[in-house]
Design an enzyme around this catalytic site. Structure first.
Site, PDB file in Angstrom:
ATOM      1  CB  VAL A   1       4.285 -15.312  15.431  1.00 14.40           C
ATOM      2  CG1 VAL A   1       3.480 -16.426  16.087  1.00 14.40           C
ATOM      3  CG2 VAL A   1       4.015 -15.269  13.941  1.00 14.40           C
TER       4      VAL A   1
ATOM      5  CD  GLU B   1      -4.055  -6.525  19.305  1.00 11.17           C
ATOM      6  OE1 GLU B   1      -4.872  -6.514  20.232  1.00 11.17           O
ATOM      7  OE2 GLU B   1      -2.817  -6.453  19.472  1.00 11.17           O
TER       8      GLU B   1
ATOM      9  CB  ILE C   1      -0.956  -0.025   1.221  1.00  6.83           C
ATOM     10  CG1 ILE C   1      -1.969  -1.149   1.036  1.00  6.83           C
ATOM     11  CG2 ILE C   1      -1.651   1.319   1.422  1.00  6.83           C
ATOM     12  CD1 ILE C   1      -2.875  -1.391   2.233  1.00  6.83           C
TER      13      ILE C   1
HETATM   14  P1  0O2 Z   1       2.042  -7.699  24.209  1.00  6.34           P
HETATM   15  O1  0O2 Z   1       3.229  -8.087  24.998  1.00  6.34           O
HETATM   16  O2  0O2 Z   1       2.197  -6.369  23.571  1.00  6.34           O
HETATM   17  O3  0O2 Z   1       1.603  -8.734  23.234  1.00  6.34           O
HETATM   18  P2  0O2 Z   1      -6.170  -8.864  25.397  1.00  6.34           P
HETATM   19  O4  0O2 Z   1      -5.146  -8.960  26.484  1.00  6.34           O
HETATM   20  O5  0O2 Z   1      -5.584  -8.485  24.084  1.00  6.34           O
HETATM   21  O6  0O2 Z   1      -7.041 -10.046  25.242  1.00  6.34           O
HETATM   22  P3  0O2 Z   1      -7.415  -6.428  25.967  1.00  6.34           P
HETATM   23  O7  0O2 Z   1      -6.729  -5.742  27.096  1.00  6.34           O
HETATM   24  O8  0O2 Z   1      -8.885  -6.274  25.853  1.00  6.34           O
HETATM   25  O9  0O2 Z   1      -7.162  -7.918  26.031  1.00  6.34           O
HETATM   26  O10 0O2 Z   1      -6.785  -6.045  24.599  1.00  6.34           O
HETATM   27  P4  0O2 Z   1      -6.249  -4.662  24.210  1.00  6.34           P
HETATM   28  O11 0O2 Z   1      -6.579  -3.660  25.203  1.00  6.34           O
HETATM   29  O12 0O2 Z   1      -6.718  -4.459  22.816  1.00  6.34           O
HETATM   30  O13 0O2 Z   1      -4.664  -4.876  24.287  1.00  6.34           O
HETATM   31  C1  0O2 Z   1      -3.979  -5.706  23.445  1.00  6.34           C
HETATM   32  C2  0O2 Z   1      -2.573  -5.227  23.226  1.00  6.34           C
HETATM   33  O14 0O2 Z   1      -2.526  -3.798  23.207  1.00  6.34           O
HETATM   34  C3  0O2 Z   1      -1.615  -5.598  24.336  1.00  6.34           C
HETATM   35  O15 0O2 Z   1      -1.143  -6.898  24.103  1.00  6.34           O
HETATM   36  C4  0O2 Z   1      -0.519  -4.533  24.136  1.00  6.34           C
HETATM   37  O16 0O2 Z   1       0.289  -4.833  23.006  1.00  6.34           O
HETATM   38  C5  0O2 Z   1      -1.334  -3.318  23.796  1.00  6.34           C
HETATM   39  N1  0O2 Z   1      -1.675  -2.582  25.023  1.00  6.34           N
HETATM   40  C6  0O2 Z   1      -2.869  -2.550  25.632  1.00  6.34           C
HETATM   41  N2  0O2 Z   1      -2.823  -1.761  26.730  1.00  6.34           N
HETATM   42  C7  0O2 Z   1      -1.568  -1.285  26.803  1.00  6.34           C
HETATM   43  C8  0O2 Z   1      -0.905  -0.393  27.727  1.00  6.34           C
HETATM   44  O17 0O2 Z   1      -1.468   0.115  28.682  1.00  6.34           O
HETATM   45  N3  0O2 Z   1       0.417  -0.140  27.473  1.00  6.34           N
HETATM   46  C9  0O2 Z   1       1.071  -0.666  26.409  1.00  6.34           C
HETATM   47  N4  0O2 Z   1       2.373  -0.354  26.250  1.00  6.34           N
HETATM   48  N5  0O2 Z   1       0.480  -1.513  25.538  1.00  6.34           N
HETATM   49  C10 0O2 Z   1      -0.830  -1.823  25.738  1.00  6.34           C
HETATM   50  P5  0O2 Z   1      -0.583  -7.777  25.302  1.00  6.34           P
HETATM   51  O18 0O2 Z   1      -0.842  -9.194  24.978  1.00  6.34           O
HETATM   52  O19 0O2 Z   1      -1.113  -7.276  26.600  1.00  6.34           O
HETATM   53  O20 0O2 Z   1       0.931  -7.519  25.305  1.00  6.34           O
END
Ligand code: 0O2
Length: 267
Positions: free
Chosen positions: A47, A140, A27
């Site tokens: 992944v 995601e 894109i």
């Molecule tokens: P990682 O290590 O990045 O993979 P979920 O846990 O996805 O089922 P949730 O909280 O509903 O549940 O999903 P959300 O809020 O969409 O968050 C998914 C991802 O967004 C997280 O993945 C982080 O990558 C990012 N994220 C969400 N909240 C924060 C935050 O407060 N700070 C930062 N730095 N990143 C955030 P993971 O698996 O938690 O972590």
């Protein structure tokens, strides 16, 4: 679970990440080729590691055989934009595509998280082709500005360091840093058109220069060497004037000259 089984599970996700990164990079290329500003600055993907999947499964009390249904970010794509406005364009591009079905959206830009985190999240359903046939998986997509990404990267490492025990003062500092990010993005938006003009003309100049150099290189095989050297000197003179329209005219003339030589060489 045996490592071989994990590999079988994760392989289609790795394929999805590779394909999605390629498609989003395409894109960017398509926009540049049409001299249009690309709403995407950069894209990367990963992944989720086995240990991170297990950690999440434990935290959310997910059975191992439910991991694929319950964890949506085994395949993760991160799209970085220059401006907040670009995020809306990327979201629309994803909605308009026939190969990505949006199944969930979370707008943490309109509704910043308590931590200060802001980003736009989309869960898409995406089909990969495997030797066992098509497989539908979830991925995601996180879309955020350069500034939001800077904040999230720093905060993520601090989260990793402190786990659940982040000192309150640090939490407050991160919140006020996130306020500064919102302000920075909005200031940048107010000079967006100026920045975009500058970037566009820089990109156009780079594209035209590449076309001209390509033409000159081809002429070395077709035309008299002395004439090509003259053309090359003329190009350098025009290039130094730093005038885009003159460079474009020169490129058009060169196209005509090259076409003439090519036609002659076919006789
Ligand atoms: P990682 O290590 O990045 O993979 P979920 O846990 O996805 O089922 P949730 O909280 O509903 O549940 O999903 P959300 O809020 O969409 O968050 C998914 C991802 O967004 C997280 O993945 C982080 O990558 C990012 N994220 C969400 N909240 C924060 C935050 O407060 N700070 C930062 N730095 N990143 C955030 P993971 O698996 O938690 O972590």
């Amino acid at each position: 679970m045996e490592i071989q089984l994990w590999r079988q599970i994760l392989d289609p996700y790795a394929l999805a990440v590779d394909e999605l990164v390629l498609k989003f990079n395409h894109i960017i290329r398509e926009h540049r080729a049409k001299h249009m500003y690309p709403p995407i600055e950069q894209v990367n993907g990963r992944v989720k590691t086995i240990s991170s999947i297990l950690e999440k499964a434990q935290k959310k009390k997910i059975e191992l055989d439910e991991i694929e249904n319950e964890i949506d970010d085994i395949a993760g794509i991160r799209i970085i934009c220059q401006f907040v406005e670009d995020i809306d364009r990327v979201v629309q591009i994803i909605h308009d595509r026939e190969d990505m079905e949006v199944i969930e959206e979370k707008n943490y830009i309109a509704d910043r998280k308590e931590s200060g985190y802001s980003s736009y999240h989309m869960i898409i359903s995406y089909v990969v082709q495997t030797i066992d046939g098509p497989k539908k998986i979830n991925a995601e997509i996180q879309i955020r500005t350069l500034a939001m990404n800077f904040w999230a990267t720093i905060e993520h490492s601090l989260q990793y360091k402190y786990k659940e025990n982040m000192p309150p003062l640090l939490r407050e500092k991160l919140w006020s840093a996130s306020e500064a990010i919102v302000l920075l993005d909005s200031e940048m938006s107010s000079v967006r058109s100026e920045i975009m003009d500058a970037q566009n003309s820089f990109q156009r100049k780079a594209n035209i220069t590449a076309d001209i150099l390509n033409n000159i290189q081809n002429l070395y095989n077709l035309a008299n060497k002395r004439e090509v050297v003259k053309i090359q000197d003329e190009f350098l003179k025009i290039y130094r004037l730093d005038d885009l329209s003159k460079l474009e005219n020169f490129n058009k003339q060169l196209d005509v000259i090259s076409e003439g030589y090519r036609a002659q060489s076919l006789k």
